[in-house]
Design an enzyme around this catalytic site. Structure first.
Site, PDB file in Angstrom:
ATOM      1  N   GLY A 187      41.025 -52.757   6.796  1.00 14.34           N
ATOM      2  CA  GLY A 187      41.105 -51.884   7.950  1.00 14.34           C
ATOM      3  C   GLY A 187      41.078 -52.630   9.258  1.00 14.34           C
ATOM      4  O   GLY A 187      41.148 -52.026  10.322  1.00 14.34           O
ATOM      5  N   PHE A 228      42.373 -45.246   8.553  1.00 10.94           N
ATOM      6  CA  PHE A 228      42.155 -44.644   7.244  1.00 10.94           C
ATOM      7  C   PHE A 228      41.877 -43.141   7.314  1.00 10.94           C
ATOM      8  O   PHE A 228      41.674 -42.511   6.289  1.00 10.94           O
ATOM      9  CB  PHE A 228      40.996 -45.338   6.531  1.00 10.94           C
ATOM     10  N   HIS A 240      39.896 -44.844  22.963  1.00 11.88           N
ATOM     11  CA  HIS A 240      38.851 -45.417  22.115  1.00 11.88           C
ATOM     12  C   HIS A 240      37.616 -45.728  22.948  1.00 11.88           C
ATOM     13  O   HIS A 240      37.655 -45.758  24.182  1.00 11.88           O
ATOM     14  CB  HIS A 240      39.340 -46.693  21.418  1.00 11.88           C
ATOM     15  N   LYS A 246      36.068 -51.488  22.092  1.00 12.29           N
ATOM     16  CA  LYS A 246      37.253 -51.911  21.341  1.00 12.29           C
ATOM     17  C   LYS A 246      37.959 -53.030  22.097  1.00 12.29           C
ATOM     18  O   LYS A 246      38.205 -52.920  23.304  1.00 12.29           O
ATOM     19  CB  LYS A 246      38.197 -50.730  21.119  1.00 12.29           C
ATOM     20  N   THR A 277      46.749 -48.078  15.353  1.00 12.88           N
ATOM     21  CA  THR A 277      47.300 -46.754  15.038  1.00 12.88           C
ATOM     22  C   THR A 277      48.439 -46.401  15.977  1.00 12.88           C
ATOM     23  O   THR A 277      49.477 -45.878  15.544  1.00 12.88           O
ATOM     24  CB  THR A 277      46.198 -45.687  15.132  1.00 12.88           C
TER      25      THR A 277
END
Length: 262
Positions: free
Chosen positions: A94, A123, A150, A154, A161
């Site tokens: 991931g 996911f 986000h 981050k 994505t």
């Protein structure tokens, strides 16, 4: 399924480790994380869950492992994934930040060994459906922009994505430029990143987790597809699905949507 979780002291890694513990048919056989000494208190909380290692090399040399779940950092993701494949362990990754060339190389290596694996920028089942629906919509509404939001911790932008969504849209509709052909920016970056005419805007704010809005404009109408992940547990059904399915694959795939098609 005998599972190693790498990056178990991270937020996603710890959530994944708990999922493995509570999932019928999965066995947590090893945990790996670097800099264990710097987080001794947190390591102690996991000491009775599974053997703990400071490197994936140590874990793999000492424990029989079927699947490795990897939520680490972009700098380590490529080398980790390559090591799993070389040692006949199915990777479920991931971590984002892979280049196209790295994915191509890892895919070729896995196919040569006929070893299934998965790299997924997201996911969450809803997020994957958002990407699939966006690609479908782009065939009919080619004018589209993406906004991803986000938390402010981050590091990479745009998100994996958002990049994957843009690539799926591009594959579906081809090159198309939205907006006025003579538009200008009085402030650099005001129109966001540009991927084959798809504008991507990245927001980083406290209080948010993971959110994406795909906005389409047409003649006299607009379509908005939005997905929100409020909690990291939203990713776990997708991680569990990947762990269950990678053994049936003959190579590495990029994107959870390939498993949903089944």
């Amino acid at each position: 399924m005998r599972v190693l979780v790498t990056g178990f002291l991270g937020r996603m890694g710890s959530t994944a480790a708990n999922m493995v513990i509570n999932h019928e048919g999965f066995e947590l056989v090893a945990l790996a994380n670097n800099d264990l000494n710097k987080q001794a208190d947190r390591v102690a909380e996991w000491s009775d869950k599974a053997p703990i290692f400071e490197s994936i090399q140590d874990a793999i040399s000492q424990v029989d492992i079927d699947v490795a779940i990897d939520f680490t950092i972009p700098a380590a993701a490529y080398q980790n994934t390559k090591y799993y494949i070389e040692h006949d362990i199915h990777p479920v990754v991931g971590t984002t930040g892979f280049t196209d060339a790295e994915i191509e190389e890892l895919t070729a290596l896995s196919e040569a060994k006929k070893l299934g694996g998965l790299i997924a920028p997201n996911f969450a089942i809803g997020s994957v459906l958002m990407q699939v629906f966006s690609a479908k919509a782009a065939k009919y509404l080619p004018d589209v922009e993406i906004t991803e939001i986000h938390h402010n911790q981050k590091l990479d932008a745009p998100s994996g994505t958002a990049e994957k969504t843009a690539k799926l849209i591009y594959e579906a509709r081809g090159e198309h430029v939205s907006g006025h052909p003579d538009e200008t920016e009085s402030m650099l970056g005001a129109r966001g990143a540009d991927f084959h005419g798809i504008r991507i805007h990245s927001l980083r704010l406290p209080g948010y987790n993971s959110h994406q809005i795909v906005q389409f404009g047409g003649v006299g109408e607009a379509l908005t597809i939005r997905q929100d992940s409020f909690d990291r547990n939203s990713y776990m059904p997708g991680v569990a699905l990947a762990v269950e399915k990678v053994g049936e694959l003959d190579g590495l795939i990029y994107g959870l949507e390939h498993l949903l098609d089944d």
